[in-house]
Design a protein around this motif. Sequence first.
Motif, short mmCIF file in Angstrom:
data_model
loop_
_atom_site.label_atom_id
_atom_site.label_comp_id
_atom_site.label_asym_id
_atom_site.label_seq_id
_atom_site.Cartn_x
_atom_site.Cartn_y
_atom_site.Cartn_z
N MET A 19 10.67 49.09 60.90
CA MET A 19 12.08 49.39 61.18
C MET A 19 12.95 48.93 60.02
O MET A 19 13.06 47.73 59.76
CB MET A 19 12.54 48.70 62.47
N PRO A 20 13.54 49.88 59.28
CA PRO A 20 14.43 49.48 58.17
C PRO A 20 15.74 48.94 58.73
O PRO A 20 16.34 49.57 59.61
CB PRO A 20 14.65 50.79 57.40
N ASP A 21 16.19 47.77 58.23
CA ASP A 21 17.44 47.22 58.75
C ASP A 21 18.50 47.01 57.67
O ASP A 21 19.55 46.45 57.94
CB ASP A 21 17.21 45.93 59.53
N GLU A 22 18.22 47.46 56.45
CA GLU A 22 19.24 47.44 55.40
C GLU A 22 18.94 48.56 54.41
O GLU A 22 17.81 49.07 54.34
CB GLU A 22 19.27 46.09 54.70
N ALA A 23 19.98 48.97 53.65
CA ALA A 23 19.86 50.13 52.77
C ALA A 23 18.71 49.98 51.76
O ALA A 23 18.01 50.95 51.46
CB ALA A 23 21.19 50.35 52.04
N GLU A 24 18.48 48.76 51.29
CA GLU A 24 17.44 48.51 50.30
C GLU A 24 16.04 48.86 50.83
O GLU A 24 15.13 49.20 50.08
CB GLU A 24 17.49 47.04 49.89
N ASP A 25 15.89 48.81 52.18
CA ASP A 25 14.59 49.12 52.79
C ASP A 25 14.21 50.58 52.58
O ASP A 25 13.02 50.92 52.63
CB ASP A 25 14.62 48.80 54.29
N MET A 26 15.20 51.45 52.38
CA MET A 26 14.90 52.87 52.13
C MET A 26 14.16 53.03 50.80
O MET A 26 13.31 53.90 50.64
CB MET A 26 16.19 53.70 52.12
N TRP A 27 14.51 52.18 49.84
CA TRP A 27 13.83 52.20 48.54
C TRP A 27 12.36 51.76 48.71
O TRP A 27 11.45 52.35 48.15
CB TRP A 27 14.57 51.30 47.56
N SER A 76 19.29 57.55 45.27
CA SER A 76 19.42 56.12 44.93
C SER A 76 20.85 55.61 45.08
O SER A 76 21.07 54.42 45.28
CB SER A 76 18.92 55.86 43.51
N HIS A 77 21.84 56.49 44.97
CA HIS A 77 23.23 56.04 45.08
C HIS A 77 23.62 55.78 46.53
O HIS A 77 24.25 54.79 46.85
CB HIS A 77 24.17 57.08 44.46
N ALA A 78 23.21 56.71 47.42
CA ALA A 78 23.55 56.55 48.84
C ALA A 78 22.45 55.82 49.61
O ALA A 78 22.64 55.50 50.78
CB ALA A 78 23.79 57.92 49.46
N CYS A 79 21.30 55.56 48.94
CA CYS A 79 20.13 54.94 49.59
C CYS A 79 19.71 55.73 50.82
O CYS A 79 19.49 55.17 51.90
CB CYS A 79 20.40 53.48 49.96
N GLN A 80 19.65 57.06 50.66
CA GLN A 80 19.21 57.92 51.76
C GLN A 80 17.85 58.51 51.42
O GLN A 80 17.59 58.87 50.28
CB GLN A 80 20.22 59.04 52.00
N LEU A 81 17.02 58.64 52.45
CA LEU A 81 15.65 59.12 52.25
C LEU A 81 15.39 60.30 53.19
O LEU A 81 15.54 60.18 54.41
CB LEU A 81 14.66 57.98 52.54
N LEU A 104 15.42 59.51 57.43
CA LEU A 104 15.16 58.21 58.04
C LEU A 104 16.46 57.44 58.19
O LEU A 104 17.31 57.45 57.29
CB LEU A 104 14.15 57.41 57.22
N GLU A 105 16.62 56.78 59.34
CA GLU A 105 17.87 56.08 59.65
C GLU A 105 17.63 54.58 59.77
O GLU A 105 16.54 54.13 60.14
CB GLU A 105 18.44 56.59 60.98
N LEU A 106 18.68 53.81 59.47
CA LEU A 106 18.60 52.36 59.63
C LEU A 106 18.48 52.02 61.11
O LEU A 106 19.07 52.70 61.96
CB LEU A 106 19.85 51.69 59.05
N ASN A 107 17.72 50.97 61.40
CA ASN A 107 17.53 50.46 62.77
C ASN A 107 16.88 51.47 63.72
O ASN A 107 17.03 51.37 64.93
CB ASN A 107 18.86 49.96 63.35
N ARG A 108 16.18 52.47 63.15
CA ARG A 108 15.35 53.36 63.97
C ARG A 108 13.93 53.29 63.43
O ARG A 108 13.69 53.53 62.24
CB ARG A 108 15.85 54.81 63.90
N LYS A 109 12.99 52.96 64.30
CA LYS A 109 11.62 52.72 63.84
C LYS A 109 10.93 54.02 63.45
O LYS A 109 11.30 55.11 63.91
CB LYS A 109 10.82 52.00 64.93
N PHE A 110 9.95 53.90 62.58
CA PHE A 110 9.10 55.04 62.21
C PHE A 110 7.67 54.52 62.06
O PHE A 110 7.43 53.35 61.80
CB PHE A 110 9.58 55.71 60.92
N THR A 111 6.70 55.43 62.25
CA THR A 111 5.29 55.08 62.11
C THR A 111 4.69 55.88 60.96
O THR A 111 4.84 57.10 60.91
CB THR A 111 4.52 55.38 63.42
#
Length: 385
Positions: A19-27, A76-81, A104-111
Amino acid sequence: MKLLHKDIEKDSAGQVTLMPDEAEDMWHTYNLLQVGDSLRASTIRKVQTESATGSVGSSRVRVTLTLCVETIDFDSHACQLRVKGTNLEENQHVKMGAYHTIELELNRKFTLAKKSWDSIVLDRIEQACDVTQKADVAAVVMQEGLANLVLVTPAMTLLRAKVEVTIPRKRRGSCTQHEKALERFYEAVMQAILRHINFDVVKCMLVASPGFVKDQFMTYLYKEAVRQDNKVLLENRPKFMLVHSSSGHKYSLKEILCDPTVTSRLSDTKAASEVRALEDFYKMLQHEPDRAFYGVAHVEKAADVLAVDTLLISDILFRHQDVPTRSRYVRLVDNVKDNGGNVRIFSSLHVSGEQLTQLSGVAAILRFPIADLSEHEDDSSSDDD
């Protein structure tokens, strides 16, 4: 990033739920994904509905889809994946094999499921999920009798210890009680620093207070470090930085981090070690070229004779979609680690990472000089002729 579930078999196949909980986790997630992986996540799908009268309408519904990953797009600018692929599990809204793009969204889990989890990917998950790995700044905010020890990560502040000691007032003609209490207080703060701060990770240690409390504490700290021969404190003395704050409470941290002298110092913390390693490589290349190699073929040959002391490698190489090529880089990293070498994986989003990419993305500082390999290659090719 939070690791919710991990199920990896002995043959390295398996899946993890994150579960990503901050923008950096998308990277971090972008560096985990590869074409051919299976990604299960919640997403919005536009579906068409037909009423009993035959009129067609459309609505947006939230569905959970499992995609076979085909393309990965990271902003990389918006940290969107965004991940595009074909649906692997049919449901009432989406047919098998239909294309869909998941953002992929913050605070939503993925497998994420892979046929093979290698050491680089598993290290990346560990790095993303371990909060202390990101906390390369620590701070002690103090006043007489109160100190807060915190770790500062890119997204949050973690309170690691709170020290409270009652300090009696100075009495006319006698200050001994006051001074003894202060000494007890400084000792408690010093022990908290030694217990909670990992100086291998922390690049900068801020000490802040109103008045002269910070100066008196630092005098006590170094006096004790010398008396006890505490190598951790003595070796990391340059990392300590004194700053003014209005109080010893945690909220004063905000004003400290806004201080221009602090911001200029902290701007370098994340990539400081990478920059230093790259500078060391360039110096070696200039003064002892036989101990500085770059290019994957040369570095591999140096690793085969156990010569690599520090391997510098860009994370862009691990995003290679050709599996044998990617495996080659993973084997190189594992080989160097197994033989006691240091491995620094550079982020391609840092300037140092961009510089390394221009040098083929792979470079090494050697333990001992090796004659230029290209000369040997020329000799062997002339022998063949």
